[in-house]
Design a protein around this motif. Structure first.
Motif, short mmCIF file in Angstrom:
data_model
loop_
_atom_site.label_atom_id
_atom_site.label_comp_id
_atom_site.label_asym_id
_atom_site.label_seq_id
_atom_site.Cartn_x
_atom_site.Cartn_y
_atom_site.Cartn_z
N GLY A 32 0.66 -1.23 -0.19
CA GLY A 32 -0.11 0.00 0.51
C GLY A 32 0.94 1.36 0.36
N PHE A 33 2.12 0.93 0.14
CA PHE A 33 2.91 2.17 -0.38
C PHE A 33 4.73 2.43 -0.76
CE2 PHE A 33 4.12 -0.17 3.55
CZ PHE A 33 5.11 0.03 3.77
N LYS A 34 4.89 2.77 -1.60
CA LYS A 34 6.18 2.33 -2.34
C LYS A 34 6.96 2.49 -1.30
CE LYS A 34 9.34 4.49 -5.79
NZ LYS A 34 9.31 3.14 -6.80
N VAL A 35 8.18 1.03 -2.03
CA VAL A 35 8.69 0.95 -1.08
C VAL A 35 9.77 1.90 -0.74
CG1 VAL A 35 11.16 -0.44 -0.97
CG2 VAL A 35 8.87 -1.73 -1.24
N GLY A 36 10.20 2.35 0.42
CA GLY A 36 11.29 4.06 0.68
C GLY A 36 10.84 4.82 0.86
N ALA A 37 9.40 5.00 0.37
CA ALA A 37 7.91 6.76 1.22
C ALA A 37 8.67 7.00 2.39
CB ALA A 37 6.99 5.67 1.00
N ASP A 38 8.47 8.01 2.18
CA ASP A 38 8.73 8.92 3.33
C ASP A 38 7.84 8.49 4.20
OD1 ASP A 38 10.33 10.27 2.54
OD2 ASP A 38 9.47 12.11 1.99
N THR A 39 8.17 8.07 5.86
CA THR A 39 7.86 7.80 6.83
C THR A 39 6.93 6.32 7.34
OG1 THR A 39 5.83 8.91 6.63
CG2 THR A 39 7.06 10.09 7.70
N LYS A 40 7.47 5.74 5.78
CA LYS A 40 6.88 4.21 5.83
C LYS A 40 7.30 3.28 6.08
CE LYS A 40 2.24 5.96 4.56
NZ LYS A 40 1.33 5.89 5.54
N SER A 129 19.42 -3.63 12.79
CA SER A 129 18.27 -3.58 12.56
C SER A 129 17.40 -1.64 12.42
CB SER A 129 16.81 -3.81 13.75
OG SER A 129 16.83 -4.95 14.06
N SER A 130 18.30 -0.47 12.80
CA SER A 130 17.70 0.87 12.58
C SER A 130 18.42 1.04 11.41
CB SER A 130 18.75 1.63 14.04
OG SER A 130 19.74 1.24 14.38
N GLU A 131 19.58 0.60 11.27
CA GLU A 131 19.77 0.52 9.28
C GLU A 131 18.87 0.04 8.72
OE1 GLU A 131 24.15 -0.68 10.22
OE2 GLU A 131 23.92 0.37 11.95
N ILE A 132 17.64 -0.11 8.70
CA ILE A 132 16.32 -0.71 7.90
C ILE A 132 16.38 -0.23 6.44
CG2 ILE A 132 15.14 1.63 8.33
CD1 ILE A 132 13.19 -0.93 9.71
N GLY A 133 17.05 0.25 5.92
CA GLY A 133 16.65 0.71 4.05
C GLY A 133 17.20 -0.54 3.30
N ARG A 321 16.02 9.50 9.61
CA ARG A 321 16.35 9.09 11.17
C ARG A 321 15.01 8.10 11.09
NH1 ARG A 321 14.73 14.00 14.43
NH2 ARG A 321 14.61 12.24 15.93
N LEU A 322 15.34 6.36 10.63
CA LEU A 322 14.82 5.89 9.92
C LEU A 322 13.89 5.47 9.24
CD1 LEU A 322 13.22 4.24 13.70
CD2 LEU A 322 15.45 3.50 12.13
N ALA A 323 12.48 6.22 8.95
CA ALA A 323 12.04 6.69 7.60
C ALA A 323 11.72 7.80 6.79
CB ALA A 323 10.63 5.53 7.51
N THR A 324 12.30 8.74 8.38
CA THR A 324 11.98 10.24 8.40
C THR A 324 13.22 10.90 7.42
OG1 THR A 324 10.92 9.86 10.58
CG2 THR A 324 11.72 12.74 9.59
N ARG A 356 14.25 7.10 0.50
CA ARG A 356 14.24 6.33 -0.77
C ARG A 356 15.00 6.40 -1.22
NH1 ARG A 356 11.43 2.26 -3.79
NH2 ARG A 356 13.30 2.20 -6.00
N ASP A 357 16.33 7.35 -1.63
CA ASP A 357 17.71 6.98 -1.59
C ASP A 357 18.76 6.57 -1.37
OD1 ASP A 357 16.97 9.96 -2.66
OD2 ASP A 357 17.64 11.26 -1.01
N ILE A 358 18.76 6.07 -0.04
CA ILE A 358 19.20 5.07 0.48
C ILE A 358 18.86 3.28 -0.23
CG2 ILE A 358 19.73 2.96 2.01
CD1 ILE A 358 18.92 5.24 4.97
N VAL A 359 17.48 3.72 -0.36
CA VAL A 359 16.54 2.17 -1.14
C VAL A 359 18.04 2.31 -2.66
CG1 VAL A 359 14.93 1.34 -2.26
CG2 VAL A 359 15.02 1.91 0.15
#
Ligand SMILES: [Zn+2]
Length: 882
Positions: A32-40, A129-133, A321-324, A356-359
């Motif tokens: 329901g969201f694109k991989v790496g989308a902000d806050t997701k 785990s916090s290096e979650i990309g 900051r995780l997904a932020t 998303r940049d990390i992804v």
């Protein structure tokens, strides 16, 4: 049926089958969201469910479970390749196993197998785990590969390569971090780090476990690496700080560990350069190599493959900051990452940086690696054979013929544990059927031999030898340049196991062992009135603990060495009255620990002190203290009962006007600064110990934290002044407080202990000791030293050295262990030995009726240093003084 009708029928059947195959679901449709989308973020359950779906939908992906995590989650691994290859996986695994052993394979046959075989590549994601990309990226990578959304002809590439993709090898942490993020998204705490460890025991140190194999997760991937699949190339994807390079990829920087085949480094550089090339041609800037991350082994996930002739690779993308998302002002980028240099040809200008940049970066390097491995597959396969052949046939500089582990050991079961560790790392071990002599030394039958001529020579050698870290300086004559983490790790010294390096070949009757031979527990043990368990064996402690707790046993510790016919029992050994309950419990306990006891009928003439069951509490701060986690691991692994207490316990005492002594007898504080314990404030990782480059802290708390305070108020603070006051009362009334490593600073700031840290404010140019093994001298006739040998190897990890002094009223002090006059370094790197010489390491202080035990080393470091476990175990089992 006519031939015509038959073929029409067949055609329809094929059409129906094709139509029945569902289209592959893209991750964004599933999530329901694109991989790496902000806050997701997708959590582990979602990631696993997506891979299960893809495995159903695609004939190019098989999903396997390779193990179970510490908190009982399945660890999944996808196998992605052409349909033809997936049908013959066993054959391709078999080819790798054949190539590994050149003793049974000619070069011609190897060349033929290299043609037939496939390049098996392993990609592991988000161990931290916090290096979650990377864990998020893995879903899109899998989808792109099975659907052909690649910059190359995927059919051709997947015909030559087999990708093993582990979406995360820390599923527990993935779930914890995503749950934490979702709880606080949209609040001022959004994107902050958790106040607890993202691996139940190890936190960030789950990436220092790759030679000891303590953790379930490490063992699962190690089985893939050196037992089941033998991938030729392994990329482990991480994230680093936010303001420097956008991504690091190999080549690595100096120093290299000397025992590694040069082809490992050449191939790592080839793969790294290929990844950088693909990033650049996709317009990605800020790619660095040759900095921060060294070729010196530290037991990280990407390192251990080097010692197995497999190409271990590391990537480190810049964190958000995780997904932020974060915004970085150009002026916030350090100059070293603002200017062009040959190892950093295209600086990133600053601006917004998102998950998303990390992804995007990670998906490019992953696809690049698979392509490069496929293009070079024949070379990779043959070179694997070549490296294993060299390991067996070539003798390197300073290479011993073998290491011999004598049958006579201070702590025999711990020696067997070491052999199990070596076997997990794929090491071949032999046992002598008869006595033999090597280099003039006599070894009895039953001794173990690790010959260097074996495919995984580098691993065996590196584990058993003493490390000599090179004297690297920041500039000629300047201060030392710290290693990334460990300078030394030598397993036998850490574990207190006798092990001899033998240079010249020798003759002995040897059998290769399949399984580590634990001796059978003698039948009919425990027939006499009393049983004795030796204090020199770590496994004795949990047995006695269980007897005290569950069988309500009456027990003592001997005050000095006892010599009886056939027995030599060291001071501090355990005497247990053989009651009916003990008789019932004992056989199971001895079986579990593979132990033999000594039967005794009379104990009147033995000097001894009574031992009671102690209720143990272990303090856990809200600062994600990894050493606390490892202490829990050690207790759980041995079977020592304990309770975890936190700040609220101390707060509750004050409210209830209660005392610690009502609940516990021993309180343990793991390695954490006294200031942090009291206030929750993070004290700098001061002292001359090992702060690595890139902000990575060796021996502290989890790395890659955001620079701003993001902790919700319920996780702020420490034990407070009330906690300190309660501790004082506890000790006055007979309680025992055990302080490990930096926790000793709590005693300096809050108690009048007659002990000071001699390393306080010593300049790094005068004294420097990154994580290394140092020699200590032990008084093993005093309770905290019971069971130790007179000389031992101790892990110095941002550690202390003590000056003691004549104590004031109410106080006493006993030096249990100290550094010798000279020759202090055993493995690693030490500058300024004179600063340590003759200083105390372990001090047993007495205050009124209780004790504060100061252990100035990491005696249970990462559950690896079994040889010094006893200092802590003795703290838990202090005999009564009356
Ligand atoms: Zn990491």
């Amino acid at each position: 049926m006519s031939r015509f009708r038959k073929s029409v029928f067949l055609a329809i059947a094929i059409l129906i089958t094709a139509a029945a195959l569902p289209a592959q679901t893209p991750p964004e449709k599933f999530l329901g969201f694109k991989v790496g989308a902000d806050t997701k973020l997708a959590d582990y359950n979602q990631i696993k469910a997506y891979f299960e779906l893809l495995a159903k939908e695609s004939p190019r992906l098989k999903l396997l479970t390779i193990g179970e995590s510490t908190m009982k989650k399945p660890i999944i691994m996808a196998v992605i390749s052409s349909e033809e290859n997936l049908a013959k996986l066993d054959r391709y695994r078999e080819i790798l196993k054949k190539l590994r052993d050149p003793r049974t394979l000619s070069a011609d046959e190897a060349a033929r197998l290299a043609k037939e075989g496939k390049a098996i590549v392993l990609i592991t994601c988000s161990l931290h785990s916090s290096e979650i990309g990377a864990s998020q990226m893995s879903m899109e990578l899998a989808y792109d590969l099975v659907t052909g959304k690649t910059p190359y002809d995927v059919k051709k590439i997947l015909n030559d390569a087999i990708l093993l993709l582990c979406p995360t090898h820390n599923p527990d942490g993935e779930q914890m971090v995503v749950d934490w993020y979702k709880k606080y998204v949209g609040t001022k705490y959004e994107g902050g780090n958790m106040p607890y460890l993202y691996h139940y025991y190890a936190g960030h140190d789950d990436n220092r476990d790759w030679y000891m194999f303590n953790l379930a997760e490490t063992r699962a991937v190690t089985k893939v690496l050196y037992h089941d699949w033998l991938p030729l190339v392994h990329l482990d994807q991480h994230q680093q700080g936010s303001n420097g390079a956008r991504i690091f990829i190999p080549p690595l920087m100096d120093p290299p560990l000397p025992n590694i085949h040069p082809l490992v480094w050449r191939t790592a550089n080839l793969m790294g350069t290929s990844m950088a090339y693909d990033l650049q041609q996709n317009g990605k800037s800020g790619v660095v190599n040759g900095r921060s991350y060294t070729g010196w082994y530290i037991g990280a996930c990407d390192d251990t493959p080097w010692l197995h002739n497999s190409i271990g690779l590391l990537s480190e993308a810049a964190s958000v900051r995780l997904a932020t998302p974060i915004y970085i002002e150009p002026t916030e980028i350090p100059k070293s990452y603002a200017d062009k240099t040959m190892d950093f040809v295209d600086p990133w200008p600053g601006g917004w940086w998102r998950l998303r940049d990390i992804v995007d970066y990670e998906i490019i390097i992953s696809k690049s690696l698979i392509k490069a491995a496929a293009l070079h597959k024949e070379d990779l396969l043959f070179n694997y054979y070549r490296m294993c052949k060299d390991a067996i046939e070539k003798t390197e500089k300073n290479q011993p013929y073998a290491f011999v582990i004598p049958a006579k050991q201070h702590d025999y079961p711990t020696m067997l544990k070491m052999l199990e560790v070596l076997q997990m790392g794929g090491v071949e071990i032999h046992q002598a059927k008869a006595e033999f002599v090597a280099e003039g030394k006599y070894f009895p039958a039953g001794s173990f031999v690790v010959k260097m001529a074996q495919p995984y020579k580098a691993f065996a050698w590196t584990m058993l030898e003493k490390q000599k870290y090179p004297d690297l300086r920041q500039y000629p004559g300047g201060p030392p340049q710290p290693p990334y983490d460990n300078a030394g790790w030598t397993l036998p010294i850490q574990m207190g196991v006798a092990c001899e390096s033998i240079q010249d070949p020798f003759e002995a009757k040897l059998d290769k062992i399949v399984k580590v031979p634990y001796p059978p527990v003698p039948a009919g043990q425990g027939g006499a009135d009393y049983v004795v368990l030796g204090s020199q064996v770590n496994a004795s402690y949990p047995v006695v603990f269980a007897l005290l707790k569950d069988a309500k046993a009456e027990a003592w510790r001997t005050k000095s060495k006892i010599i009886r016919k056939g027995f030599d029992i060291p001071a501090g050994s355990f005497i247990v009255k053989n009651s009916a309950e003990v008789k019932k419990a004992l056989p199971g306990l001895l079986e579990k620990q593979h132990l033999a006891v000594i039967d005794l009928d009379a104990i009147e003439d033995i000097a001894k002190a009574p031992l009671k069951f102690h209720r143990v509490a272990l303090y856990q701060s809200w600062r994600g203290n990894m050493d606390e986690g490892w202490t829990r691991y050690m207790f759980d692994d041995l079977g020592i009962p304990y309770t975890t207490i936190r700040n609220d316990y101390f707060k509750g005492l004050k409210e209830k006007k209660a005392e610690i002594k009502t609940d516990y007898d021993v309180l343990v504080f793991a390695d954490e600064n006294g200031t942090t314990i009291k206030s929750g404030q993070r004290a700098g990782f001061g002292g001359p110990g090992g702060m690595g480059p890139g902000g990575t802290v060796a021996g502290g708390t989890q790395a890659t934290r955001p620079p701003v305070s993001t902790t919700p108020p319920e996780y702020e603070g420490g034990i407070g002044q009330d906690g300190v006051d309660a501790l004082r009362t506890f000790v006055e009334k007979g309680g025992v407080v055990v302080l490990l490593n930096q926790a000793c600073t709590l005693a300096f700031s809050e108690f009048d202990v007659p002990v000071r840290n001699a390393l306080q404010n010593v300049d790094r140019t005068k004294f420097f000791c990154p994580t290394s093994i140092l020699k200590i001298l032990v008084d093993n006739e005093t309770p905290i030293g019971y069971g130790m040998p007179k000389e031992a190897g101790a892990m110095f990890v941002n550690s202390l050295a003590f000056d003691t002094s004549s104590p004031g009223f109410d106080w006493g002090r006993k030096v249990v262990a100290s550094y010798p006059e000279d020759e202090i370094l055993q493995s690693g790197w030490l500058l300024g030995e004179d600063v340590l010489a003759r200083k105390a390491v372990v001090v047993d202080t007495k205050y009124k009726d209780g004790r504060i035990i100061l252990i100035g080393i990491r005696c249970q470091n990462r559950a690896q240093s079994h040889g010094t476990y006893k200092f802590l175990l003795n703290g838990l089992m202090y005999p009564e003084s009356k």
